[in-house]
Design a protein around this motif. Sequence first.
Motif, PDB file in Angstrom:
ATOM      1  N   ALA A 219       0.833  -1.209   0.000  1.00 44.62           N
ATOM      2  CA  ALA A 219       0.000   0.000   0.000  1.00 44.62           C
ATOM      3  C   ALA A 219       0.859   1.248   0.000  1.00 44.62           C
ATOM      4  O   ALA A 219       0.582   2.217  -0.724  1.00 44.62           O
ATOM      5  CB  ALA A 219      -0.929  -0.013   1.213  1.00 44.62           C
ATOM      6  N   VAL A 220       1.917   1.253   0.783  1.00 44.72           N
ATOM      7  CA  VAL A 220       2.826   2.404   0.796  1.00 44.72           C
ATOM      8  C   VAL A 220       3.448   2.595  -0.583  1.00 44.72           C
ATOM      9  O   VAL A 220       3.534   3.714  -1.102  1.00 44.72           O
ATOM     10  CB  VAL A 220       3.906   2.211   1.873  1.00 44.72           C
ATOM     11  N   ASP A 221       3.848   1.488  -1.217  1.00 49.80           N
ATOM     12  CA  ASP A 221       4.480   1.572  -2.531  1.00 49.80           C
ATOM     13  C   ASP A 221       3.538   2.125  -3.596  1.00 49.80           C
ATOM     14  O   ASP A 221       3.990   2.726  -4.576  1.00 49.80           O
ATOM     15  CB  ASP A 221       4.977   0.193  -2.974  1.00 49.80           C
ATOM     16  N   LEU A 222       2.237   1.921  -3.431  1.00 51.00           N
ATOM     17  CA  LEU A 222       1.276   2.408  -4.425  1.00 51.00           C
ATOM     18  C   LEU A 222       1.246   3.928  -4.494  1.00 51.00           C
ATOM     19  O   LEU A 222       0.851   4.515  -5.504  1.00 51.00           O
ATOM     20  CB  LEU A 222      -0.121   1.871  -4.120  1.00 51.00           C
ATOM     21  N   GLY A 223       1.609   4.590  -3.389  1.00 48.66           N
ATOM     22  CA  GLY A 223       1.750   6.039  -3.418  1.00 48.66           C
ATOM     23  C   GLY A 223       0.489   6.838  -3.170  1.00 48.66           C
ATOM     24  O   GLY A 223       0.513   8.072  -3.225  1.00 48.66           O
ATOM     25  N   LEU A 224      -0.627   6.174  -2.891  1.00 45.70           N
ATOM     26  CA  LEU A 224      -1.882   6.880  -2.616  1.00 45.70           C
ATOM     27  C   LEU A 224      -2.103   7.008  -1.110  1.00 45.70           C
ATOM     28  O   LEU A 224      -1.524   6.258  -0.319  1.00 45.70           O
ATOM     29  CB  LEU A 224      -3.058   6.110  -3.226  1.00 45.70           C
ATOM     30  N   PRO A 225      -2.949   7.939  -0.672  1.00 42.99           N
ATOM     31  CA  PRO A 225      -3.312   7.983   0.748  1.00 42.99           C
ATOM     32  C   PRO A 225      -3.799   6.614   1.219  1.00 42.99           C
ATOM     33  O   PRO A 225      -4.558   5.935   0.516  1.00 42.99           O
ATOM     34  CB  PRO A 225      -4.415   9.032   0.793  1.00 42.99           C
ATOM     35  N   LEU A 226      -3.358   6.225   2.415  1.00 41.82           N
ATOM     36  CA  LEU A 226      -3.690   4.914   2.974  1.00 41.82           C
ATOM     37  C   LEU A 226      -4.594   5.102   4.181  1.00 41.82           C
ATOM     38  O   LEU A 226      -4.203   5.715   5.178  1.00 41.82           O
ATOM     39  CB  LEU A 226      -2.413   4.176   3.372  1.00 41.82           C
ATOM     40  N   GLN A 227      -5.806   4.577   4.081  1.00 43.75           N
ATOM     41  CA  GLN A 227      -6.758   4.608   5.188  1.00 43.75           C
ATOM     42  C   GLN A 227      -6.652   3.300   5.980  1.00 43.75           C
ATOM     43  O   GLN A 227      -6.612   2.220   5.393  1.00 43.75           O
ATOM     44  CB  GLN A 227      -8.183   4.773   4.667  1.00 43.75           C
ATOM     45  N   SER A 255       7.291   7.040   7.753  1.00 40.57           N
ATOM     46  CA  SER A 255       7.135   8.486   7.876  1.00 40.57           C
ATOM     47  C   SER A 255       7.713   9.202   6.660  1.00 40.57           C
ATOM     48  O   SER A 255       8.813   8.897   6.200  1.00 40.57           O
ATOM     49  CB  SER A 255       7.840   8.984   9.144  1.00 40.57           C
ATOM     50  N   GLY A 256       6.928  10.143   6.124  1.00 37.75           N
ATOM     51  CA  GLY A 256       7.388  10.924   4.988  1.00 37.75           C
ATOM     52  C   GLY A 256       7.071  10.305   3.644  1.00 37.75           C
ATOM     53  O   GLY A 256       7.470  10.845   2.609  1.00 37.75           O
ATOM     54  N   THR A 257       6.379   9.157   3.625  1.00 40.69           N
ATOM     55  CA  THR A 257       6.044   8.527   2.347  1.00 40.69           C
ATOM     56  C   THR A 257       4.638   8.918   1.905  1.00 40.69           C
ATOM     57  O   THR A 257       4.470   9.831   1.109  1.00 40.69           O
ATOM     58  CB  THR A 257       6.188   6.994   2.447  1.00 40.69           C
ATOM     59  N   VAL A 258       3.627   8.237   2.408  1.00 48.22           N
ATOM     60  CA  VAL A 258       2.240   8.533   2.016  1.00 48.22           C
ATOM     61  C   VAL A 258       1.461   9.015   3.232  1.00 48.22           C
ATOM     62  O   VAL A 258       1.807   8.699   4.369  1.00 48.22           O
ATOM     63  CB  VAL A 258       1.543   7.291   1.427  1.00 48.22           C
ATOM     64  N   PRO A 259       0.383   9.770   3.004  1.00 51.81           N
ATOM     65  CA  PRO A 259      -0.496  10.091   4.133  1.00 51.81           C
ATOM     66  C   PRO A 259      -1.135   8.820   4.682  1.00 51.81           C
ATOM     67  O   PRO A 259      -1.612   7.969   3.922  1.00 51.81           O
ATOM     68  CB  PRO A 259      -1.556  11.010   3.508  1.00 51.81           C
ATOM     69  N   VAL A 260      -1.135   8.680   6.002  1.00 55.95           N
ATOM     70  CA  VAL A 260      -1.783   7.562   6.675  1.00 55.95           C
ATOM     71  C   VAL A 260      -2.950   8.129   7.469  1.00 55.95           C
ATOM     72  O   VAL A 260      -2.752   8.987   8.345  1.00 55.95           O
ATOM     73  CB  VAL A 260      -0.811   6.810   7.596  1.00 55.95           C
ATOM     74  N   LEU A 261      -4.138   7.666   7.141  1.00 54.78           N
ATOM     75  CA  LEU A 261      -5.352   8.221   7.740  1.00 54.78           C
ATOM     76  C   LEU A 261      -5.953   7.189   8.685  1.00 54.78           C
ATOM     77  O   LEU A 261      -6.393   6.116   8.260  1.00 54.78           O
ATOM     78  CB  LEU A 261      -6.342   8.622   6.646  1.00 54.78           C
ATOM     79  N   LEU A 262      -5.943   7.504   9.978  1.00 59.61           N
ATOM     80  CA  LEU A 262      -6.465   6.611  11.002  1.00 59.61           C
ATOM     81  C   LEU A 262      -7.965   6.856  11.124  1.00 59.61           C
ATOM     82  O   LEU A 262      -8.400   7.932  11.531  1.00 59.61           O
ATOM     83  CB  LEU A 262      -5.761   6.878  12.336  1.00 59.61           C
ATOM     84  N   LEU A 263      -8.734   5.843  10.753  1.00 60.58           N
ATOM     85  CA  LEU A 263     -10.182   5.991  10.697  1.00 60.58           C
ATOM     86  C   LEU A 263     -10.819   5.638  12.040  1.00 60.58           C
ATOM     87  O   LEU A 263     -10.438   4.648  12.677  1.00 60.58           O
ATOM     88  CB  LEU A 263     -10.767   5.074   9.620  1.00 60.58           C
TER      89      LEU A 263
END
Length: 393
Positions: A219-227, A255-263
């Motif tokens: 998921a991090v490698d995909l480069g999109l925001p990760l929920q 840290s510093g790669t993709v936004p991580v959104l804690l739902l």
Amino acid sequence: MATPGTVHEALAELELVDHHCHGAVAADLAAGEFASLLTEGEARPGVSPFDSPVGLAVRRHCAPLLDLPRHAPPADYLDRRTALGWREVNRRFLRAARAGVFLVDTGYAPHPLTSPAELAEAAGATAHEVVRLEPVAEAVAARGVEPDAYAAAFRTAAEEAVRRPDVVAVKSVAAYRTGFALDPARPTDAEVTGAARRWLAGGGRLADPVLVRHLLWTAVDLGLPLQLHTGFGDADLRLHHADPALLTDWLRLVSGTVPVLLLHCWPYHRQAAYLAAVFERVYLDVGLALHHTGPARCRAVLEEALEITPFRKLLYSSDAYGVAEFHHLGALCFRQGLADLLQARVDADEVSLPDALRIAAWTGRDNARRLYGPPVSGDAPARDPGTRPTRKV
């Protein structure tokens, strides 16, 4: 409760971005089916989910939208819902939410649900898709794959899934499958192959800790925001394994790669607030806690979430699933709870009115626009350079 004033008026007029929700059921619901969707818990004979904070909120705040008096009895509510039909019910509640954009997780559908496009049409809004990655992995397994080819096959399938033009984010439900007490390191190829061999031989859903780690790193490698689902959920969850603080070492690595959104986060919204305060690209919402606590207590949840959270780090989501009442109630609780707490701080001269209005707009709309970028923001500026993920597919 603060006397309604300028902040209340501003939030009432603000077109929200619901950055995480699901579809509404595209069918008429029998009484038992509707009741089961009102609760995250298991059905209990003789116990009505209407006799809960969210049940009371539905009768108080949703009944008038069905042309019923406030606090209408459950039987009257269900009869009226049936008489109107699911299309009209969904239309009324989705429009009442007054969200301009919905980001829709399409990866969980035990009921016939509206698609993102159907949800958008009913709401008079726009909608985009959030790809849940566990079903992608399970589809790869179902098609048949050799253990040593699993990693590449999953990566390819995930890349194909996120290439669809309306996809703006990916999501994991690792909290349900393994919990977050995982080795934070990226697994080696040999570890993934060995874990895939065990999983493919036994079948079932993806719940191997090594493969869940591999999914998160993919998921991090995909480069999109990760929920990431955290905290409150149904009985399939071990709540203490869903504490986002357990992700601390992994977050340090990514840290510093993709936004991580804690739902959602509740009851760990204070832990999530800490993570958002100390990690540059960690964000949170309080999601379904808003409608499950209802207007009577949603302000308290939001106040706790905002104790140390930077104001550009809190987003709005409803996490509404199944019954469109929850799209409406989530928005109503968010507007009322946030307006009450901000207006109280303005009245106490702890916050200036311009600052309060800016915080309201950031939280309800602009933080999501900034993070998810042009597909969500429309004509608004693109993401800030400091929060732009690099899409690698």
